[in-house]
Write a protein that holds these residues in place. Sequence first.
Motif, short mmCIF file in Angstrom:
data_model
loop_
_atom_site.label_atom_id
_atom_site.label_comp_id
_atom_site.label_asym_id
_atom_site.label_seq_id
_atom_site.Cartn_x
_atom_site.Cartn_y
_atom_site.Cartn_z
N PRO A 34 49.56 50.64 31.17
CA PRO A 34 48.31 50.60 32.15
C PRO A 34 48.63 50.37 33.40
CG PRO A 34 48.94 48.73 30.97
CD PRO A 34 50.06 49.69 30.36
N ALA A 35 47.35 50.55 34.04
CA ALA A 35 47.53 50.57 35.70
C ALA A 35 47.05 49.20 36.29
CB ALA A 35 46.70 51.72 36.28
N PRO A 36 47.19 48.96 37.36
CA PRO A 36 46.85 47.67 38.11
C PRO A 36 45.48 47.88 38.25
CG PRO A 36 48.70 48.51 39.39
CD PRO A 36 48.15 49.49 38.42
N ALA A 37 44.62 46.53 38.65
CA ALA A 37 43.25 46.74 38.98
C ALA A 37 42.99 47.65 40.07
CB ALA A 37 42.90 45.31 39.27
N PRO A 38 41.81 48.32 40.26
CA PRO A 38 40.76 48.15 39.09
C PRO A 38 40.64 49.41 38.00
CG PRO A 38 39.93 49.57 41.26
CD PRO A 38 41.60 49.18 41.31
N ILE A 39 41.81 49.83 37.65
CA ILE A 39 41.76 51.01 36.79
C ILE A 39 42.08 50.25 35.46
CG2 ILE A 39 42.97 53.03 36.19
CD1 ILE A 39 43.55 53.40 38.96
N GLU A 46 33.72 32.89 31.29
CA GLU A 46 32.52 33.58 31.32
C GLU A 46 32.72 35.14 31.37
OE1 GLU A 46 28.64 32.66 33.92
OE2 GLU A 46 29.85 33.94 35.01
N VAL A 47 32.10 35.86 30.42
CA VAL A 47 32.19 37.14 30.27
C VAL A 47 31.31 37.89 31.44
CG1 VAL A 47 31.79 39.35 28.84
CG2 VAL A 47 32.67 36.97 27.94
N PHE A 48 29.94 37.41 31.69
CA PHE A 48 29.18 37.69 32.61
C PHE A 48 28.30 36.70 32.61
CE2 PHE A 48 27.86 40.72 29.27
CZ PHE A 48 26.56 40.31 29.02
N ALA A 81 38.09 38.49 34.14
CA ALA A 81 38.82 37.51 34.11
C ALA A 81 40.19 37.28 34.86
CB ALA A 81 39.31 36.83 32.68
N VAL A 82 40.89 38.48 34.72
CA VAL A 82 42.17 38.94 35.44
C VAL A 82 41.95 39.07 37.19
CG1 VAL A 82 44.15 40.35 35.82
CG2 VAL A 82 43.39 39.73 33.32
N ILE A 83 40.97 39.65 37.39
CA ILE A 83 40.74 39.82 38.76
C ILE A 83 40.07 38.72 39.31
CG2 ILE A 83 38.70 41.15 40.26
CD1 ILE A 83 38.88 43.36 38.05
N ALA A 84 39.49 37.66 38.62
CA ALA A 84 38.98 36.56 39.25
C ALA A 84 40.17 35.55 39.61
CB ALA A 84 37.79 35.95 38.29
N ARG A 85 40.91 35.56 38.51
CA ARG A 85 42.40 34.64 38.66
C ARG A 85 43.02 35.17 39.68
NH1 ARG A 85 43.86 35.23 33.67
NH2 ARG A 85 45.60 36.45 34.10
#
Length: 439
Positions: A243-248, A311-313, A420-424
Amino acid sequence: MLVVAAITLSGCATAVDPITRNAPLKLALNESVDALRKKSDEGDRPAQYALSFLMQTGLRGVEKDALGAEALRARAGENRTTSTAVYMPGVNGKPGTTMLVPITSPGVSDAEARRLDACGLTLLLGEPALGAMVCGSPEAYIDLLPGGAGLRQDMMRRVMGGVVRVDPASVLDCEDTTALWGDAAFRMATGDQATAALATNRIIALCGEGRDSWHARVMRAQIHLDASEPDAALAVIGPVPRPAPAPIGAFASQVAMAAEAMREDWVGYRRERDAMLAASLAALRAEPQTQLVETFAVEGGSVTLFARPGEVFDGLEGLMVGVLTPADERAPPRGFWLTRRENVLNGKAAWFLDEYRCDGRSSLAHFDARPSDAVVRDHLTRRMSGALQPLTTVVEGGSAPASACRWPVQVAPGLGDDPAVIAREAQPAEARASSTPLP
């Protein structure tokens, strides 16, 4: 006798079929706006509600007008009384008589309008379990789905409508491709794949195999898939880590999986799938706030269940996630999510257990209180054995950018594209460190 007849005609309460009850909302989703305006002007109350819904949301080309919508709703909710002739037979040889009996016809009341609004919101959000509750039944929610899909596309066009059009040939440097990428995304979202391909080709030509080309490569691979060109898809996506880093994140792996499946190379498919799932499980185990609950066998593989609060959304709280590790080399990935939503009906919260696959989602159960881990495990075990049928199932297809996988984060949580990963990762390093429990 006359009094009894009047009460019978005007006050009898009968259960209304949910599909019939949702007819005003279905008008908003499917009837032409011109026809709705004409019917509304003629006093058709369902059409008045339908037009007010579009005026509130600003969808289907209708200009947003909150005051106009409220005025229409007031007219739609008016009770109207008409009279009908009722023949009363004579008694003891006396002649019968005809009486005019008033009959009150309710409109779309304020409470019913709010329910229809909530039903429409579940369609826009793609929430089948909640939709089945608010719209009246799973069948009633499914009946509205075709119109709801059109509304979601309309929302996407509106959101992305401000993107500036860019001529690919005018971009001369990799560092200047941001606007071109936004233009390509807009064209993909609106189905213009030919010009999206030109834009992605230009980004790849300028950025080579470096990171700045990865997102464009995934999009270009998706366009190849939609043209039934799996070999070309795998070739263009080759430089992208999976798998790729964010945002992919997981989506790169899922595009590669779709290409391998199209080639019927099931060894390659399994290799891509198992690598993605292993990365997802490793990421979840490493998350500071996520706790492993258990791994248990199910028919066709095993499920690893995690307690994962967050929070999911907006308005939807995540509680648990489960990742399926399939045994069959051709089996698709599945993710299971336990969530909680506040103020679902009558101000009360509800808990939902959902299953996600790349081609759609199923709502397995909803609860009035949080289910125990054992109840969740039992539901998932029965689901995998075929003993538990879902409350609702929505299978999604269609054009890119999501035809390889509609739910990349949900089937492989914890990877780079997970919110959740992006926010962290957006937190300062000291904040991330302080959230890690001490050994």
